[in-house]
Design an enzyme around this catalytic site. Sequence first.
Site, PDB file in Angstrom:
ATOM      1  N   THR A  84       0.851  -1.193   0.000  1.00 45.18           N
ATOM      2  CA  THR A  84       0.000   0.000   0.000  1.00 45.18           C
ATOM      3  C   THR A  84       0.886   1.242   0.000  1.00 45.18           C
ATOM      4  O   THR A  84       0.649   2.204  -0.742  1.00 45.18           O
ATOM      5  CB  THR A  84      -0.939  -0.001   1.231  1.00 45.18           C
ATOM      6  OG1 THR A  84      -1.787  -1.150   1.145  1.00 45.18           O
ATOM      7  CG2 THR A  84      -1.773   1.260   1.304  1.00 45.18           C
ATOM      8  N   ASN A 132      -5.812  -9.743  -7.517  1.00 46.00           N
ATOM      9  CA  ASN A 132      -5.904 -10.449  -6.243  1.00 46.00           C
ATOM     10  C   ASN A 132      -7.229 -11.176  -6.040  1.00 46.00           C
ATOM     11  O   ASN A 132      -7.320 -12.091  -5.232  1.00 46.00           O
ATOM     12  CB  ASN A 132      -5.679  -9.474  -5.088  1.00 46.00           C
ATOM     13  CG  ASN A 132      -6.510  -8.231  -5.209  1.00 46.00           C
ATOM     14  OD1 ASN A 132      -6.370  -7.476  -6.171  1.00 46.00           O
ATOM     15  ND2 ASN A 132      -7.413  -8.014  -4.264  1.00 46.00           N
ATOM     16  N   GLN A 134       0.712 -10.061  -6.317  1.00 47.05           N
ATOM     17  CA  GLN A 134       0.209 -11.440  -6.355  1.00 47.05           C
ATOM     18  C   GLN A 134       0.974 -12.321  -7.342  1.00 47.05           C
ATOM     19  O   GLN A 134       0.654 -13.495  -7.472  1.00 47.05           O
ATOM     20  CB  GLN A 134      -1.290 -11.450  -6.698  1.00 47.05           C
ATOM     21  CG  GLN A 134      -2.165 -10.751  -5.672  1.00 47.05           C
ATOM     22  CD  GLN A 134      -2.322 -11.525  -4.358  1.00 47.05           C
ATOM     23  OE1 GLN A 134      -1.880 -12.657  -4.224  1.00 47.05           O
ATOM     24  NE2 GLN A 134      -2.944 -10.888  -3.373  1.00 47.05           N
ATOM     25  N   SER A 161       4.743  -6.970  -1.741  1.00 47.41           N
ATOM     26  CA  SER A 161       4.372  -7.011  -0.318  1.00 47.41           C
ATOM     27  C   SER A 161       4.960  -8.251   0.329  1.00 47.41           C
ATOM     28  O   SER A 161       4.773  -9.367  -0.166  1.00 47.41           O
ATOM     29  CB  SER A 161       2.843  -7.049  -0.213  1.00 47.41           C
ATOM     30  OG  SER A 161       2.460  -7.298   1.117  1.00 47.41           O
ATOM     31  N   GLY A 162       5.643  -8.072   1.478  1.00 48.59           N
ATOM     32  CA  GLY A 162       6.268  -9.207   2.165  1.00 48.59           C
ATOM     33  C   GLY A 162       5.261 -10.269   2.591  1.00 48.59           C
ATOM     34  O   GLY A 162       5.492 -11.468   2.425  1.00 48.59           O
ATOM     35  N   HIS A 163       4.116  -9.820   3.098  1.00 52.83           N
ATOM     36  CA  HIS A 163       3.216 -10.822   3.699  1.00 52.83           C
ATOM     37  C   HIS A 163       2.445 -11.647   2.673  1.00 52.83           C
ATOM     38  O   HIS A 163       1.718 -12.568   3.036  1.00 52.83           O
ATOM     39  CB  HIS A 163       2.279 -10.180   4.735  1.00 52.83           C
ATOM     40  CG  HIS A 163       1.159  -9.354   4.192  1.00 52.83           C
ATOM     41  ND1 HIS A 163      -0.111  -9.860   4.055  1.00 52.83           N
ATOM     42  CD2 HIS A 163       1.102  -8.069   3.788  1.00 52.83           C
ATOM     43  CE1 HIS A 163      -0.901  -8.907   3.589  1.00 52.83           C
ATOM     44  NE2 HIS A 163      -0.192  -7.808   3.413  1.00 52.83           N
ATOM     45  N   THR A 218      13.584   4.737  10.143  1.00 54.19           N
ATOM     46  CA  THR A 218      14.585   3.691  10.367  1.00 54.19           C
ATOM     47  C   THR A 218      14.145   2.397   9.690  1.00 54.19           C
ATOM     48  O   THR A 218      12.995   1.979   9.834  1.00 54.19           O
ATOM     49  CB  THR A 218      14.796   3.475  11.887  1.00 54.19           C
ATOM     50  OG1 THR A 218      15.197   4.730  12.439  1.00 54.19           O
ATOM     51  CG2 THR A 218      15.861   2.430  12.171  1.00 54.19           C
ATOM     52  N   CYS A 231      -9.596  -7.248   1.837  1.00 53.53           N
ATOM     53  CA  CYS A 231      -9.568  -5.897   2.386  1.00 53.53           C
ATOM     54  C   CYS A 231     -10.960  -5.289   2.442  1.00 53.53           C
ATOM     55  O   CYS A 231     -11.208  -4.397   3.226  1.00 53.53           O
ATOM     56  CB  CYS A 231      -8.663  -5.009   1.542  1.00 53.53           C
ATOM     57  SG  CYS A 231      -7.045  -5.710   1.318  1.00 53.53           S
TER      58      CYS A 231
HETATM   59  N1  PLP Z   1      -1.951  -5.037  -4.104  1.00 57.70           N
HETATM   60  C1  PLP Z   1      -2.540  -6.248  -4.158  1.00 57.70           C
HETATM   61  C2  PLP Z   1      -2.775  -6.876  -5.491  1.00 57.70           C
HETATM   62  C3  PLP Z   1      -2.926  -6.899  -2.983  1.00 57.70           C
HETATM   63  O1  PLP Z   1      -3.511  -8.095  -3.056  1.00 57.70           O
HETATM   64  C4  PLP Z   1      -2.691  -6.257  -1.751  1.00 57.70           C
HETATM   65  C5  PLP Z   1      -3.170  -6.854  -0.498  1.00 57.70           C
HETATM   66  O2  PLP Z   1      -4.282  -7.316  -0.375  1.00 57.70           O
HETATM   67  C6  PLP Z   1      -2.048  -5.009  -1.749  1.00 57.70           C
HETATM   68  C7  PLP Z   1      -1.699  -4.433  -2.951  1.00 57.70           C
HETATM   69  C8  PLP Z   1      -1.739  -4.301  -0.479  1.00 57.70           C
HETATM   70  O3  PLP Z   1      -0.663  -4.954   0.156  1.00 57.70           O
HETATM   71  P1  PLP Z   1      -0.229  -4.570   1.632  1.00 57.70           P
HETATM   72  O4  PLP Z   1      -1.150  -5.343   2.546  1.00 57.70           O
HETATM   73  O5  PLP Z   1       1.179  -5.031   1.735  1.00 57.70           O
HETATM   74  O6  PLP Z   1      -0.374  -3.133   1.790  1.00 57.70           O
END
Ligand code: PLP
Length: 378
Positions: free
Chosen positions: A70, A148, A176, A194-196, A232, A319
């Site tokens: 994000t 996503n 993704q 995105s790491g997660h 940091t 989300c």
């Molecule tokens: N972009 C896509 C395609 C995603 O699926 C997501 C998360 O759902 C994001 C961006 C946002 O990622 P983050 O949770 O790291 O902000």
Amino acid sequence: MIYLDSAATTKVFPEVLDNLKKIHQEYYANPNSIHPDGQKSRRAIDEVRRFFSQIAGAQEEEIIFTSCATESNNTVIKGLYEAFPEKNHVIVSPIEHKSVLSPLRYLSKKGVKVDFLNVDKNGIVDIDEIRKKITPKTLFVGIIHVNNETGVIQDLEEIGKLCREKDVLFFSDVVQSFGKINVPFDYLDFFSVSGHKINAPKGVGLLKRKKEVSVVPLLHGGGQEFGLRSGTENTSGIVSLKIAAEKWLQIREGFLEKSRKLENMLTFRLKSEIPEIKVVSEGFKVPYITTVLFPGVDGHSMVIALGRRGIAVSSGSACSTGSPLPSHVLLSYGFSEKDALSGVRFSFGFDTTEEDVETAVKETVEVYKKLLSFSGFS
Ligand code: PLP
């Protein structure tokens, strides 16, 4: 819980978890400190930067660590707008993630014309439409690589070639796809990760930027990350991101092969029990993300009922779960509001098994039939 929601977030890899304590102990010092322990943290970050720059075919200075995708997306969108106020036109797909759409809404309030492309019934953008829309005022073209919600894949290479030919910046959210399928990095001026979503912890992301292009930072402060992202550095997150990405490089072929098998199982068995379902973007998507429309029922209710039976899935994007609105992605495909509300997303992770999918199918069929009987359709 059978976890079929890896597009929402992933479990941290055991290799990453096992290393976290050590990473925190070894790299506790501020990488901006000039004493030996600080410099040890700095070297760890530099090594990760080198690793990602090699993967992306980029210069080290083009890799910026952030807190999440994000933040990466906002940095590109708002930062380019601030740097090039004379360019007041943006071209994007209508199936972008909200972390792209929301900053674009902000830009449109400032007078930027946000030009949404059409997608066909499979969710694919039309390159000729992009060609026609590009003007000398176009700030950038932004196209998500793998959506996503539906897993649909866009042809970034062709779009990238067009942008290069037209001398327009090209940005893609590769959250993704990164680590899992080939990303045509050579054609991307900017991309976000995105790491997660790749089994690293939450709280770390990456932005690849084009060095020659000015971007005004979102955060002003100590000037870390070449002045583009003050604050940091999250050393443990950054080091973990590399461990997770390395693991994906090792397992991705096997993961894709397994996902194809699981996707076949899922869709074949669901169709044989409920012939009226629709698999969105079938044949045009990654195998590890599948949205199925279940006519006559509400996808949100299915997700809740499945959750009670130990199956974790999503309706729309995670989300926006809790929001009663139909998914903007499915509406863009041309589905009616009612169909768009009937979607359930199944997404696989590195440890998803055939038994998981078998159980999920069985429970899904039962839940669907039950909900349908309540809704008076059967
Ligand atoms: N972009 C896509 C395609 C995603 O699926 C997501 C998360 O759902 C994001 C961006 C946002 O990622 P983050 O949770 O790291 O902000």
